[in-house]
Write a protein that holds these residues in place. Structure first.
Motif, PDB file in Angstrom:
ATOM      1  N   GLU A  10     -44.994  17.999  11.561  1.00 44.15           N
ATOM      2  CA  GLU A  10     -46.305  18.335  11.038  1.00 44.15           C
ATOM      3  C   GLU A  10     -46.513  19.841  11.111  1.00 44.15           C
ATOM      4  N   PRO A  11     -47.347  20.413  10.245  1.00 43.83           N
ATOM      5  CA  PRO A  11     -47.723  21.814  10.439  1.00 43.83           C
ATOM      6  C   PRO A  11     -48.344  21.986  11.815  1.00 43.83           C
ATOM      7  N   PHE A  12     -48.065  23.126  12.462  1.00 44.03           N
ATOM      8  CA  PHE A  12     -48.569  23.267  13.827  1.00 44.03           C
ATOM      9  C   PHE A  12     -50.075  23.410  13.870  1.00 44.03           C
ATOM     10  N   SER A  13     -50.715  23.546  12.706  1.00 41.01           N
ATOM     11  CA  SER A  13     -52.169  23.556  12.659  1.00 41.01           C
ATOM     12  C   SER A  13     -52.734  22.173  12.359  1.00 41.01           C
ATOM     13  N   GLY A  14     -51.854  21.179  12.325  1.00 40.12           N
ATOM     14  CA  GLY A  14     -52.247  19.830  11.933  1.00 40.12           C
ATOM     15  C   GLY A  14     -52.854  19.035  13.073  1.00 40.12           C
ATOM     16  N   PRO A  15     -52.842  17.687  12.955  1.00 45.80           N
ATOM     17  CA  PRO A  15     -53.481  16.823  13.948  1.00 45.80           C
ATOM     18  C   PRO A  15     -52.896  17.017  15.344  1.00 45.80           C
ATOM     19  N   GLU A  16     -53.696  16.696  16.325  1.00 47.43           N
ATOM     20  CA  GLU A  16     -53.297  16.852  17.720  1.00 47.43           C
ATOM     21  C   GLU A  16     -52.131  15.925  18.051  1.00 47.43           C
ATOM     22  N   PRO A  17     -50.936  16.460  18.387  1.00 50.59           N
ATOM     23  CA  PRO A  17     -49.824  15.604  18.754  1.00 50.59           C
ATOM     24  C   PRO A  17     -49.954  15.129  20.200  1.00 50.59           C
ATOM     25  N   THR A  18     -49.280  14.042  20.503  1.00 52.87           N
ATOM     26  CA  THR A  18     -49.345  13.489  21.852  1.00 52.87           C
ATOM     27  C   THR A  18     -48.036  13.676  22.610  1.00 52.87           C
ATOM     28  N   SER A  19     -46.979  14.128  21.961  1.00 55.25           N
ATOM     29  CA  SER A  19     -45.687  14.273  22.619  1.00 55.25           C
ATOM     30  C   SER A  19     -45.706  15.420  23.611  1.00 55.25           C
ATOM     31  N   PRO A  20     -45.082  15.224  24.801  1.00 54.46           N
ATOM     32  CA  PRO A  20     -44.977  16.329  25.759  1.00 54.46           C
ATOM     33  C   PRO A  20     -43.874  17.312  25.392  1.00 54.46           C
ATOM     34  N   VAL A  21     -43.023  16.960  24.426  1.00 53.75           N
ATOM     35  CA  VAL A  21     -41.894  17.797  24.045  1.00 53.75           C
ATOM     36  C   VAL A  21     -42.114  18.331  22.633  1.00 53.75           C
ATOM     37  N   TRP A  22     -42.141  19.650  22.509  1.00 52.92           N
ATOM     38  CA  TRP A  22     -42.201  20.305  21.201  1.00 52.92           C
ATOM     39  C   TRP A  22     -40.837  20.897  20.898  1.00 52.92           C
ATOM     40  N   VAL A  23     -40.396  20.740  19.671  1.00 53.38           N
ATOM     41  CA  VAL A  23     -39.118  21.284  19.219  1.00 53.38           C
ATOM     42  C   VAL A  23     -39.411  22.255  18.083  1.00 53.38           C
ATOM     43  N   ILE A  24     -38.978  23.512  18.248  1.00 53.46           N
ATOM     44  CA  ILE A  24     -39.209  24.560  17.253  1.00 53.46           C
ATOM     45  C   ILE A  24     -37.848  24.959  16.693  1.00 53.46           C
ATOM     46  N   LEU A  25     -37.636  24.705  15.403  1.00 57.79           N
ATOM     47  CA  LEU A  25     -36.333  24.937  14.776  1.00 57.79           C
ATOM     48  C   LEU A  25     -36.447  25.944  13.644  1.00 57.79           C
ATOM     49  N   ASN A  26     -35.455  26.823  13.574  1.00 54.97           N
ATOM     50  CA  ASN A  26     -35.338  27.750  12.451  1.00 54.97           C
ATOM     51  C   ASN A  26     -34.533  27.059  11.354  1.00 54.97           C
ATOM     52  N   PRO A  27     -35.141  26.773  10.191  1.00 56.84           N
ATOM     53  CA  PRO A  27     -34.431  26.024   9.159  1.00 56.84           C
ATOM     54  C   PRO A  27     -33.276  26.787   8.525  1.00 56.84           C
ATOM     55  N   LYS A  28     -33.176  28.096   8.786  1.00 54.65           N
ATOM     56  CA  LYS A  28     -32.070  28.883   8.235  1.00 54.65           C
ATOM     57  C   LYS A  28     -30.903  28.999   9.202  1.00 54.65           C
ATOM     58  N   ALA A  29     -31.055  28.438  10.393  1.00 55.25           N
ATOM     59  CA  ALA A  29     -30.002  28.545  11.400  1.00 55.25           C
ATOM     60  C   ALA A  29     -28.893  27.536  11.129  1.00 55.25           C
ATOM     61  N   GLY A  30     -27.702  27.855  11.603  1.00 58.26           N
ATOM     62  CA  GLY A  30     -26.599  26.927  11.477  1.00 58.26           C
ATOM     63  C   GLY A  30     -26.877  25.626  12.223  1.00 58.26           C
ATOM     64  N   GLN A  31     -26.434  24.518  11.673  1.00 58.28           N
ATOM     65  CA  GLN A  31     -26.599  23.174  12.240  1.00 58.28           C
ATOM     66  C   GLN A  31     -28.054  22.747  12.345  1.00 58.28           C
ATOM     67  N   TYR A  32     -28.947  23.403  11.578  1.00 57.80           N
ATOM     68  CA  TYR A  32     -30.356  23.014  11.619  1.00 57.80           C
ATOM     69  C   TYR A  32     -30.540  21.542  11.271  1.00 57.80           C
ATOM     70  N   ALA A  33     -29.943  21.098  10.152  1.00 52.66           N
ATOM     71  CA  ALA A  33     -30.158  19.720   9.693  1.00 52.66           C
ATOM     72  C   ALA A  33     -29.673  18.721  10.733  1.00 52.66           C
ATOM     73  N   ARG A  34     -28.519  19.002  11.322  1.00 50.90           N
ATOM     74  CA  ARG A  34     -27.999  18.080  12.332  1.00 50.90           C
ATOM     75  C   ARG A  34     -28.863  18.105  13.587  1.00 50.90           C
ATOM     76  N   ALA A  35     -29.344  19.297  13.969  1.00 52.55           N
ATOM     77  CA  ALA A  35     -30.172  19.406  15.168  1.00 52.55           C
ATOM     78  C   ALA A  35     -31.440  18.569  15.041  1.00 52.55           C
ATOM     79  N   ARG A  36     -32.129  18.653  13.899  1.00 50.51           N
ATOM     80  CA  ARG A  36     -33.365  17.887  13.769  1.00 50.51           C
ATOM     81  C   ARG A  36     -33.078  16.397  13.618  1.00 50.51           C
ATOM     82  N   ARG A  37     -31.893  16.048  13.147  1.00 50.67           N
ATOM     83  CA  ARG A  37     -31.523  14.635  13.046  1.00 50.67           C
ATOM     84  C   ARG A  37     -31.180  14.043  14.416  1.00 50.67           C
ATOM     85  N   GLU A  38     -30.544  14.852  15.266  1.00 51.81           N
ATOM     86  CA  GLU A  38     -30.055  14.346  16.549  1.00 51.81           C
ATOM     87  C   GLU A  38     -31.109  14.350  17.653  1.00 51.81           C
TER      88      GLU A  38
END
Length: 321
Positions: free
Chosen positions: A6-34
């Motif tokens: 979700e956009p970080f300005s979106g609804p209040e998330p409940t997860s204690p873990v936030w993951v911030i990924l650079n979509p231009k970085a190597g292995q980005y697609a695999r990282a968000r999948r795994e």
């Protein structure tokens, strides 16, 4: 439940873990999948995943994570992305896991976090327990293209090194396509073209002592000392000791670069006249003429001066130990 983005300005998330990924970085697609299934397997639930943009390079996302009660943040990207997130988390007590997905990954390298195995990096980033790591803070007066000196900037964090002089110009000269093809070696290739550049005159004060005049190829203020291939740029620099290390390079002859290279690669203890080391908690430098400045390999512009301080143990980094 799949991980959400979700956009970080979106609804209040409940997860204690936030993951911030650079979509231009190597292995980005695999990282968000795994990372979603691996969070679930670790009993952490569904992570809240956000991506960086050119305008919001990680800092706003990390501040949103803090505001919404995140207990852990995982960042995936290169040194620039990690620095932006670390700047927001420093002093917060929220632990940071790092997925080194960039070109050089110098901070991860110095913490022993570099790995070719993404799943191993994710497991380490999610494993409880963190090490306090020092953070450097820098501010400066920018100089515009037409020579106008601006007001001092707000403090910006750096994790590895701040450099004012020809090393920053070297970073600026490194072409993006060369970085993509050669990785960190692209910086070496660009640096070789500047070895004959004239030294720079500046005034430097350590820990508020009277300023002294120096002539140096560059001034480096280091929180960490190593780059890949076993090269120690500043051999004594450590992100765990509560101080910053300074390096001056008073080159008088191009032949001295051979001694400099040998010391960095071979790690010998013999003193080299073209290298001058010191330690301090605060550094102030004023070049005689506007000079490029970089933080962790990202050039921030041309500056009229530089002020640096260390914040000891401010960042809690998960190292999997």
């Amino acid at each position: 439940m799949p991980a959400h983005d979700e956009p970080f300005s979106g609804p209040e998330p409940t997860s204690p873990v936030w993951v911030i990924l650079n979509p231009k970085a190597g292995q980005y697609a695999r990282a968000r999948r795994e990372i979603g299934p691996m969070c679930a397997a670790a009993g952490l639930g569904d992570p809240h995943i956000v991506t960086t943009t050119r305008e919001d390079a990680g800092g706003p996302q990390a501040r949103a994570a803090l505001a919404r009660g995140a207990r852990q943040v995982v960042v995936g990207g290169g040194d620039g992305t990690v620095r932006e997130v670390a700047e927001a988390l420093a002093g917060s007590g929220v632990e940071l896991g790092i997925l080194p997905l960039g070109t050089a990954n110098l901070f991860a390298h110095n913490l022993g976090l570099r790995t070719r195995h993404l799943r191993a990096a994710i497991r380490r980033a999610l494993r409880p327990g963190a090490t306090p790591v020092d953070v450097g803070w820098a501010s400066w007066r920018p100089v515009s293209a037409d020579g106008v000196v601006g007001t001092p900037t707000r403090e910006r964090a750096f994790l590895v090194m701040a450099g004012v002089g020809h090393d920053a110009a070297t970073v600026h000269d490194t072409r993006p396509e060369h970085k993509d093809r050669l990785g960190w070696l692209a910086y070496v290739a660009a640096g070789l073209r500047r070895l004959r550049a004239h030294p720079l005159d500046m005034r430097v004060s350590l820990d508020m002592t009277p300023a002294r005049r120096i002539r140096t190829w560059t001034l480096i203020v280091a929180n960490c000392g190593a780059i890949p291939a076993g090269v120690r740029v500043v051999g004594t620099a450590s992100p765990f000791d509560g101080v910053l290390d300074t390096l001056e390079v008073p080159i008088r002859s191009p032949l001295q670069w051979g001694e400099v290279a040998a010391k960095g690669i071979l790690h010998h203890a013999r003193e080299v006249t073209a290298l001058r080391y010191d330690q301090a908690r605060t550094v102030w430098a004023v070049p005689d003429h506007p000079t490029p400045l970089h933080l962790d390999g990202d050039v921030v512009g041309t500056v009229a001066d530089l002020r640096v301080r260390v914040q000891a143990g401010a960042l809690l980094v998960r190292r999997g130990r």
